[in-house]
Enzyme design. Structure first.
Site, PDB file in Angstrom:
ATOM      1  N   LYS A 100     -12.474  83.679  56.365  1.00 21.27           N
ATOM      2  CA  LYS A 100     -11.895  82.430  56.160  1.00 21.27           C
ATOM      3  C   LYS A 100     -10.885  82.758  55.149  1.00 21.27           C
ATOM      4  O   LYS A 100     -11.233  82.924  54.061  1.00 21.27           O
ATOM      5  CB  LYS A 100     -12.702  81.371  55.948  1.00 21.27           C
ATOM      6  CG  LYS A 100     -13.679  80.873  57.253  1.00 21.27           C
ATOM      7  CD  LYS A 100     -14.500  79.837  56.891  1.00 21.27           C
ATOM      8  CE  LYS A 100     -13.808  78.470  56.783  1.00 21.27           C
ATOM      9  NZ  LYS A 100     -14.643  77.325  56.665  1.00 21.27           N
ATOM     10  N   ILE A 101      -9.307  82.153  55.161  1.00 13.59           N
ATOM     11  CA  ILE A 101      -8.392  82.376  54.431  1.00 13.59           C
ATOM     12  C   ILE A 101      -7.697  80.932  54.348  1.00 13.59           C
ATOM     13  O   ILE A 101      -7.087  80.528  55.252  1.00 13.59           O
ATOM     14  CB  ILE A 101      -7.549  83.539  54.701  1.00 13.59           C
ATOM     15  CG1 ILE A 101      -8.189  84.770  54.528  1.00 13.59           C
ATOM     16  CG2 ILE A 101      -6.502  83.401  53.836  1.00 13.59           C
ATOM     17  CD1 ILE A 101      -7.509  86.022  54.983  1.00 13.59           C
TER      18      ILE A 101
END
Length: 232
Positions: A100-101
């Site tokens: 997740k970014i």
């Protein structure tokens, strides 16, 4: 019902069942949901991890032993090269790890680099259709619109999901939509009607999805009537 136009158009092109992820880092919740036979993946974030008071890596390693599906683990660095380095390490923990970014310029740079390296990414904290468009163009495998947080500020979270689905369909993006920040079962219902790829759901909401007062009444009535049957 609202949004049916979008659902019908997508249903001709995509016949996959909407997947259900659990939004938690609690191992007991994950183990319980997995036992129902309906769990397809897990999403976590630093806030959920902190509640468990355990080492980050230890939690992730436990999750991947329970769920055979995508597991989102979040990168917390804020510079492109640092995000790439952190994401690369996270991805090495297990083949099912999705990194997740957060949606930001440095995050987009990192997603492009990671995409070229074969590291799967989930761009999170998405609150507009334009953010989702840029994430897809950068090569994100998933985007996570936070519908509940938009609703909290008098926005329309599910309208955003509809917009993202339309944009991705218009241009043939393979990026999948994870409906996140789910507050109640109606969010999941509307996501399914729109044809969203995934809904990630807190455990208490997942339990509510199984419940209905008429179901409870029916079960008790059937039990009572069974007791009236002649016994041998």
């Amino acid at each position: 019902m609202p949004h049916m136009r979008c659902y019908r158009e997508r249903s001709n092109a995509r016949l996959e069942v909407m997947r259900i992820f659990l939004d938690t880092a609690n191992i007991e919740e994950i183990r319980e949901a997995a036992s129902w036979g309906i769990l397809d993946g897990v999403t976590t974030n630093p806030t959920l991890m902190a509640k468990e008071k355990r080492e980050y890596d230890s939690i992730v390693k436990d999750i991947v032993t329970i769920v055979d599906g995508p597991i989102s683990a979040e990168a917390i660095c804020n510079k492109c090269d640092d995000i790439v380095a952190e994401a690369t390490q996270l991805s090495k923990m297990h083949e099912n790890i999705i990194v997740k970014i957060p949606m930001c310029i440095e995050g987009l740079k990192a997603v492009r680099k990671l995409s070229s390296q074969g590291v799967k990414t989930n761009v999170t904290l998405v609150f507009s259709g334009t953010q989702a468009l840029l994430a897809a163009k950068a090569g994100a495998n998933y985007v996570s619109p936070f519908v509940g947080r938009l609703d909290d500020i008098s926005g329309h979270g599910m309208k955003l999901v509809e917009q993202i689905i339309q944009i991705f369909r218009n241009y043939g993006f393979k990026t999948q939509v994870i409906v996140a920040s789910v507050r109640h079962p109606i969010h999941v219902l509307e996501a399914a009607l729109m044809g969203a790829d995934i809904a990630t759901v807190p455990f208490d909401i997942l339990k509510k999805m199984t419940q209905h007062s008429l179901t409870d009444i029916g079960i008790e009535r059937f039990k009572a009537d069974y007791e009236k049957l002649p016994k041998k």
